[in-house]
Design a protein around this motif. Structure first.
Motif, PDB file in Angstrom:
ATOM      1  N   PHE A   1       0.884  -1.267   0.025  1.00 14.09           N
ATOM      2  CA  PHE A   1      -0.170   0.172  -0.029  1.00 14.09           C
ATOM      3  C   PHE A   1       1.001   1.186  -0.160  1.00 14.09           C
ATOM      4  CE2 PHE A   1      -2.526   3.498   1.711  1.00 14.09           C
ATOM      5  CZ  PHE A   1      -3.836   3.225   1.056  1.00 14.09           C
TER       6      PHE A   1
ATOM      7  N   ALA B   1      -3.016   4.378   5.546  1.00 15.20           N
ATOM      8  CA  ALA B   1      -4.079   3.215   5.396  1.00 15.20           C
ATOM      9  C   ALA B   1      -4.530   2.934   6.937  1.00 15.20           C
ATOM     10  CB  ALA B   1      -3.266   2.035   4.700  1.00 15.20           C
TER      11      ALA B   1
ATOM     12  N   CYS C   1      -6.070  -0.813   8.274  1.00 13.75           N
ATOM     13  CA  CYS C   1      -6.030  -2.074   8.061  1.00 13.75           C
ATOM     14  C   CYS C   1      -7.113  -3.076   8.918  1.00 13.75           C
ATOM     15  CB  CYS C   1      -4.582  -2.628   8.670  1.00 13.75           C
ATOM     16  SG  CYS C   1      -3.333  -1.986   7.614  1.00 13.75           S
TER      17      CYS C   1
ATOM     18  N   VAL D   1      -7.005  -6.370   4.466  1.00 16.47           N
ATOM     19  CA  VAL D   1      -7.049  -5.106   3.740  1.00 16.47           C
ATOM     20  C   VAL D   1      -6.603  -3.972   4.221  1.00 16.47           C
ATOM     21  CG1 VAL D   1      -9.596  -4.448   4.398  1.00 16.47           C
ATOM     22  CG2 VAL D   1      -8.550  -3.754   1.963  1.00 16.47           C
TER      23      VAL D   1
ATOM     24  N   ILE E   1      -6.780   0.175   3.741  1.00 14.62           N
ATOM     25  CA  ILE E   1      -7.580   0.876   2.826  1.00 14.62           C
ATOM     26  C   ILE E   1      -7.683   2.301   3.212  1.00 14.62           C
ATOM     27  CG2 ILE E   1      -9.333   0.150   4.067  1.00 14.62           C
ATOM     28  CD1 ILE E   1     -11.317   0.072   1.915  1.00 14.62           C
ATOM     29  N   ARG E   2      -7.675   3.230   2.452  1.00 12.87           N
ATOM     30  CA  ARG E   2      -7.886   4.827   2.660  1.00 12.87           C
ATOM     31  C   ARG E   2      -8.922   5.387   1.784  1.00 12.87           C
ATOM     32  NH1 ARG E   2      -2.468   7.909   1.529  1.00 12.87           N
ATOM     33  NH2 ARG E   2      -3.147   7.493  -0.737  1.00 12.87           N
TER      34      ARG E   2
ATOM     35  N   CYS F   1     -12.450   3.838  -7.396  1.00 18.33           N
ATOM     36  CA  CYS F   1     -11.724   3.280  -6.448  1.00 18.33           C
ATOM     37  C   CYS F   1     -10.635   2.820  -7.068  1.00 18.33           C
ATOM     38  CB  CYS F   1     -12.540   2.086  -5.739  1.00 18.33           C
ATOM     39  SG  CYS F   1     -14.127   2.802  -4.858  1.00 18.33           S
TER      40      CYS F   1
ATOM     41  N   CYS G   1      -6.974   0.566  -2.094  1.00 15.95           N
ATOM     42  CA  CYS G   1      -6.679  -0.428  -1.205  1.00 15.95           C
ATOM     43  C   CYS G   1      -5.875  -1.336  -1.654  1.00 15.95           C
ATOM     44  CB  CYS G   1      -8.078  -1.026  -0.894  1.00 15.95           C
ATOM     45  SG  CYS G   1      -8.939  -1.976  -2.072  1.00 15.95           S
TER      46      CYS G   1
ATOM     47  N   PHE H   1      -5.249  -5.541  -0.948  1.00 15.94           N
ATOM     48  CA  PHE H   1      -5.888  -6.745  -0.096  1.00 15.94           C
ATOM     49  C   PHE H   1      -5.186  -7.964  -0.560  1.00 15.94           C
ATOM     50  CE2 PHE H   1      -8.447  -6.615  -3.802  1.00 15.94           C
ATOM     51  CZ  PHE H   1      -8.932  -7.964  -4.100  1.00 15.94           C
TER      52      PHE H   1
END
Length: 381
Positions: free
Chosen positions: A9, A17, A19, A51, A53-54, A61, A108, A110
């Motif tokens: 990431f 991010a 998690c 994952v 993710i932000r 996305c 993201c 993952f």
């Protein structure tokens, strides 16, 4: 795995991010009972989809799958993506929107360590981790039960699999040291203690793909419904096999095909095995619970006829092994894994024997997966 995902990431998107993790699952007893509105007994495991993710501005996305080494820019206001893995994520977002949620865009990375093709529900773990993450990131207010339904409807509407709700439920509600007695009719559940000291839970993969599972699943469902229809002509309030007792089934046995009787008998008996098994777990009697697992396999193989030669071969070796408390095929059948509850001291010798004998009989060494009952979907520190 999570550290690799965080590193990826940062390389792709930078800092910031958050998690999350959501696990795969095993089912200790109770297969083909879910669509008959009966009981299941799954547990989350120590293998998960993770994952990083932000949130970002806009509607596009940016996704990267570690497992497939593929990236994708996906407009959540656009059409269904071609990539199967992306459909799970897209579907979760769309199902949330159907329920009035305002889901923002995100980027993201993952991936996971849930073994693919072993019947441990990596797809449900994927749906659940994104459902849980988006719910938290955007403060959407969904309950865990809501997220389980969102995951199930993602499978139905965007992947084309008419699954039950067990897999998503286990991934979201799991707790370390406990299994979930889930009522598939009401969705009421009870956390049942599962801490067998000196024992291990493991799976031995038959190495057979579920080539017949989809078509035969539908046949079994039709046969179950045919039995219900016979009983319902005589007994008011009967809507599923959950409402049918063995006495009812035996009373109207002559009005149904023998194969229909066998299918229905298995489901009724499996629900009883599961409930009795939960009582044994509460008393800490894992040996008695293991006998219910063996009984489950016998019913699945002989009455419901969803086993195969490889699964039966593994279970037969397990049944004759000292220190093996219980074993049964797990899942839809016609392939997949046998789940075992085995004493620690017997574990290694059993593995040597089953690998050797399986290779001699079927020409390949089976995959072995050790699991621990763990926690459900969660935010990682």
């Amino acid at each position: 795995m999570i550290y690799k995902i965080q590193e990826e990431f940062q390389k792709r998107f930078g800092e910031g991010a958050v998690c999350y993790a959501s696990p795969g699952r095993v089912n200790l007893i109770g297969d083909h009972t879910d669509y008959n509105l009966g009981f299941v007994l799954p547990g989350a495991i120590d293998k998960a989809i993770y994952v990083a993710i932000r949130p970002v501005e806009g509607t596009v996305c940016r996704l990267y799958s570690m497992d497939y080494g593929e990236s994708l820019e996906l407009d959540m206001t656009g059409s269904l993506p071609e990539k199967l893995w992306a459909r799970f994520i897209y579907g979760v977002v769309q199902e949330m929107k159907k329920r009035g949620a305002e889901v923002g865009a995100f980027e993201c990375v993952f991936g996971g360590d849930v073994p693919l093709g072993a019947g441990l529900s990596s797809s449900a773990a994927l749906e659940s981790v994104f459902g849980y993450a988006l719910n938290d990131l955007f403060s959407l207010g969904f309950s865990r039960a809501d997220l389980a339904r969102i995951g199930q409807m993602t499978e139905h509407n965007y992947v084309g699999v008419k699954c039950g709700i067990m897999d998503e439920f286990a991934s979201l509600f799991g707790q370390r040291g406990k299994v979930i007695r889930l009522d598939c009719r009401s969705l009421e559940y009870e956390l049942v203690p599962f801490e067998p000291a000196g024992c291990r839970v493991m799976l031995v993969d038959s190495m057979v793909k579920h080539s017949l599972a989809s078509s035969e699943y539908n046949v079994r469902r039709e046969q179950s419904e045919a039995g219900v229809a016979v009983v319902a002509k005589h007994v008011k309030g009967v809507e599923s096999l959950r409402d049918v007792t063995m006495d009812m089934l035996d009373t109207y046995k002559d009005e149904m095909e023998p194969v229909v009787y066998r299918r229905c008998a298995y489901v009724i008996q499996e629900n009883l095995r599961l409930l009795e098994g939960c009582d044994f777990l509460k008393r800490g009697d894992y040996k008695a619970f293991g006998q219910k697992m063996f009984g489950s396999h016998e019913g699945l193989s002989r009455e419901y006829e969803v086993s195969c030669a490889e699964l039966d071969f593994i279970e037969e070796i397990a049944r004759k092994t000292p220190g093996m408390l219980g074993a049964r095929m797990m899942g839809g059948g016609f392939g997949g894994c046998v789940i075992h509850l085995v004493e620690e001291q017997a574990h290694d010798a059993y593995l040597d024997e089953v690998k050797s004998r399986f290779q001699a009989r079927f020409g390949q060494i089976p995959r072995v997966i050790d699991v621990v009952i763990g926690d459900g979907a969660r935010k990682l520190a």
